[in-house]
Design a protein around this motif. Structure first.
Motif, short mmCIF file in Angstrom:
data_model
loop_
_atom_site.label_atom_id
_atom_site.label_comp_id
_atom_site.label_asym_id
_atom_site.label_seq_id
_atom_site.Cartn_x
_atom_site.Cartn_y
_atom_site.Cartn_z
N UNK A 90 5.61 -23.42 33.91
CA UNK A 90 6.37 -24.64 34.15
C UNK A 90 5.80 -25.77 33.31
N UNK A 91 6.67 -26.65 32.85
CA UNK A 91 6.29 -27.78 31.99
C UNK A 91 7.11 -28.99 32.42
N UNK A 92 6.78 -30.18 31.89
CA UNK A 92 7.60 -31.37 32.18
C UNK A 92 7.86 -32.15 30.90
N UNK A 93 8.91 -32.96 30.96
CA UNK A 93 9.37 -33.67 29.76
C UNK A 93 9.97 -35.01 30.16
N UNK A 94 9.57 -36.05 29.44
CA UNK A 94 10.15 -37.39 29.60
C UNK A 94 10.68 -37.82 28.24
N UNK A 95 11.96 -38.16 28.10
CA UNK A 95 12.49 -38.56 26.80
C UNK A 95 11.90 -39.88 26.33
N UNK A 96 11.81 -40.04 25.04
CA UNK A 96 11.34 -41.30 24.45
C UNK A 96 12.47 -42.31 24.46
N UNK A 97 12.23 -43.45 25.08
CA UNK A 97 13.27 -44.48 25.20
C UNK A 97 13.81 -44.91 23.84
N UNK A 98 12.93 -44.97 22.84
CA UNK A 98 13.31 -45.52 21.54
C UNK A 98 13.91 -44.47 20.61
N UNK A 99 13.44 -43.23 20.71
CA UNK A 99 13.97 -42.18 19.85
C UNK A 99 15.15 -41.44 20.46
N UNK A 100 15.14 -41.26 21.78
CA UNK A 100 16.15 -40.43 22.43
C UNK A 100 17.10 -41.19 23.34
N UNK A 101 16.67 -42.35 23.83
CA UNK A 101 17.51 -43.10 24.75
C UNK A 101 17.48 -42.54 26.15
N UNK A 150 13.25 -27.65 24.77
CA UNK A 150 13.32 -26.61 25.80
C UNK A 150 13.60 -25.25 25.18
N UNK A 151 14.53 -25.21 24.23
CA UNK A 151 14.87 -23.95 23.56
C UNK A 151 13.68 -23.39 22.79
N UNK A 152 13.00 -24.28 22.06
CA UNK A 152 11.86 -23.86 21.25
C UNK A 152 10.72 -23.31 22.09
N UNK A 153 10.57 -23.82 23.31
CA UNK A 153 9.46 -23.39 24.17
C UNK A 153 9.87 -22.31 25.18
N UNK A 154 11.07 -21.77 25.01
CA UNK A 154 11.50 -20.64 25.83
C UNK A 154 11.99 -20.98 27.22
#
Length: 587
Positions: free
Chosen positions: A111-122, A133-137
């Motif tokens: 299991x992993x976690x992810x927070x989008x970057x406000x400035x790059x991803x919105x 997610x795809x790259x890490x399976x």
């Protein structure tokens, strides 16, 4: 600032009911009247209010799609699929991710976690996040505090073989994403009894259901309740019903045995050794969790919240505190610039809303600036900044006005929008700002009520200084946790006088430290009036005045009480108004 004071005199029936309830509970009729006005009229209801029980939490499987969500999570674990916990970069999103990740990590390691970057991803689900997610399976994404409008992004993920479970609390559109499960009590087809959970609250209910389905003791969830309390306070959701239970026990956890990450923030804030309240979360803890997402990347806050080593957590907390100091400087500068714009636009004084934009304003701070202007001018406010060919912004509202609906009325101009009654986000083309401003203001003009744009104080009770005792204060604390739907009681005392020792204090002489007496007792009562130094001339005039206040502990004098004075009114100048307060009812 001139406040309008509203007070609703109790009816004879209310007074009798309060007297009877007060005798049964052995509390002051002043406080039993507060219970009556909160719809609590029986001894058993009062005991449930004063002692919220975790056993009274709603069955999580009453939420639509909960059984589907639990089955999909069980399948992912059974197949040893990689799971990604994904959340928004604000306090609610970060605490939700920390809660779900920490709980599941006890039973599952892939299991992993992810927070989008406000400035790059919105805001919300991003293509970059899905590609990660795809790259890490990853085969399953649990998304928290966002995702309810990510139709295209979730379709893209599905094409890549990635499923989504959405845990959100924002208002959905007519068409929702094709996720495996959508947990959102605001779904029009959801009959879940409580509609006002925050994003972290929805995540908690998911984990509660998962635990119940897998015969995991509920006690394993209790250490995570501090995250719920932080998110409920910071996201300003109603502190009633299920939220009250979660906030009550979450504050208990925060005070007695908080997670290491939150403990590090508490220590950095200088709050160690005192009983923490919802106000401490709103003004101290929450802004620091928010700061990394506003200035850099919110993932740093989740790193802190899930940290298992206190020394490492303290180092991370200090780093986030530095972000918060930077944020305060930018926030102050942007608010001053926005105030100058409002001052120059004389026509704004005749508008019922404010829409401002500047291409140099920092995206991560515009929500705070919108809140500041709403507090200053008591009008729904939208603050926008530039992002390429687009304008991205935040909206905040005044009590009782649905700013989300106002923004939704302009949806044909918007690339994206989302939120709830009092706070929303939006994106539109930079070239459409003036059209949006006109349409938004027209909607507000047509729907807002005049009293919603007035600075008002709703007085709960008129009391004398002799009524202010330690017992009253101790009973009053039982009404906590406070927040929307259960505000801290506001009292009024009329015809008070300066004892002769009140004085202006503060770095810029902006506050007043008061020592007051009234005509019905000889005791001297201490008070503090923040930002009200302009009223000192009334206080020193030897004439009587009226005060509206809450009753607090004096943190500098252990065991003593202090009035936090919200407003001061000269008695003679407001004699007619005072008659209104004492005799009329709120409309």
């Amino acid at each position: 600032m001139h406040f309008k004071w509203n007070y609703e005199s109790p009816t004879s029936e209310e007074e009798q009911a309060a007297k009877e309830l007060g005798e049964k509970l052995n509390i002051s009729p002043i406080l039993s009247l507060l219970l009556i006005r909160r719809g609590i009229s029986t001894e058993s209801a009062a005991k449930r209010f004063f002692r919220p029980q975790l056993a009274d939490l709603i069955n999580p499987f009453l939420m639509k799609d909960m059984d589907i969500a639990v089955d999909r999570l069980n399948d992912a674990m059974g197949r040893k699929e990689r799971i990604l916990v994904y959340g928004d970069y604000d306090v609610d999103g970060c605490t939700a991710v920390a809660l779900v990740y920490k709980f599941l990590q006890q039973f599952y390691s892939n299991i992993d976690y992810y927070i989008p970057d406000r400035y790059e991803e919105g805001y919300g689900v991003s293509k970059k996040g899905i590609d990660y997610a795809k790259e890490t399976g990853v085969k399953l994404i649990i998304i928290l505090d966002c995702g309810i409008k990510a139709i295209d992004e979730i379709a893209y993920a599905k094409d890549l073989g990635i499923d989504f479970i959405i845990c959100d609390h924002h208002v959905p559109d007519e068409v929702m994403p094709k996720a495996v499960a959508i947990l959102n009590p605001k779904r029009p087809d959801d009959t879940y009894p409580f509609k006002h959970l925050c994003g972290c609250g929805v995540g908690f209910k998911f984990m509660q259901a998962f635990a119940k389905n897998n015969a995991i003791p509920f006690s394993r969830l209790i250490p995570l309740l501090d995250f719920c309390a932080v998110s409920i306070a910071a996201d300003i959701v109603p502190v009633v019903d299920e939220n009250r239970i979660l906030a009550f026990h979450g504050l208990k956890q925060l005070n007695q045995n908080s997670s290491l990450g939150l403990k590090a923030i508490i220590d950095i804030c200088g709050l160690n050794g005192r009983e923490l309240s919802m106000s401490d979360i709103i003004f101290k803890i929450g802004p620091r969790i928010n700061a990394s997402g506003r200035m850099e990347n919110g993932k740093e806050s989740v790193d802190l919240l899930v940290e298992k080593d206190y020394g490492v957590a303290l180092k991370k907390a200090r780093h986030i505190n530095e972000y918060n100091e930077q944020r305060k400087d930018i926030d102050k500068q942007m608010t001053e610039e926005a105030n100058q714009i409002v001052a120059k636009l004389e026509s704004q004084q005749h508008r019922s809303s404010i829409v401002l934009y500047d291409e140099n304003w920092k995206k991560g701070v515009i929500g705070i600036v919108a809140s500041r202007l709403t507090e200053i001018y008591f009008r729904p406010t939208v603050i926008l900044t530039r992002d390429g060919d687009y304008a991205t912004g935040s909206a905040r509202s005044v009590t009782g006005f649905d700013v989300y609906s106002a923004i939704k009325s302009c949806r044909d101009l918007l690339v994206n929008f989302g939120g709830h009654t009092y706070a929303a986000g939006l994106t539109l083309r930079w070239s459409d700002i003036d059209i949006f401003r006109a349409r938004f203001q027209q909607y507000v003009d047509e729907h807002i009520q005049p009293e919603q744009t007035e600075a008002t104080l709703n007085i709960d009770a008129i009391i004398d200084f002799k009524d202010i005792t330690k017992r009253l204060h101790n009973d009053l604390k039982r009404f906590s946790p406070f927040g929307p739907g259960n505000q801290k009681p506001l009292f009024c005392t009329v015809d008070v006088y300066d004892y002769g020792t009140s004085k202006v204090v503060g770095r810029e002489q902006e506050h007043i430290k008061l020592e007051l007496v009234d005509s019905k007792s000889s005791s001297v009562v201490n008070g503090i009036a923040f930002g009200q130094s302009a009223s000192v001339r009334y206080i020193k005039s030897k004439c009587s005045f009226d005060i509206a206040f809450t009753i607090e502990n004096n943190v500098f004098k252990h065991g003593s009480l202090q009035l936090q004075i919200e407003d001061i009114r000269p008695a003679e100048e407001y004699r007619n108004a005072k008659t209104y307060i004492l005799n009329e009812t709120r409309t």
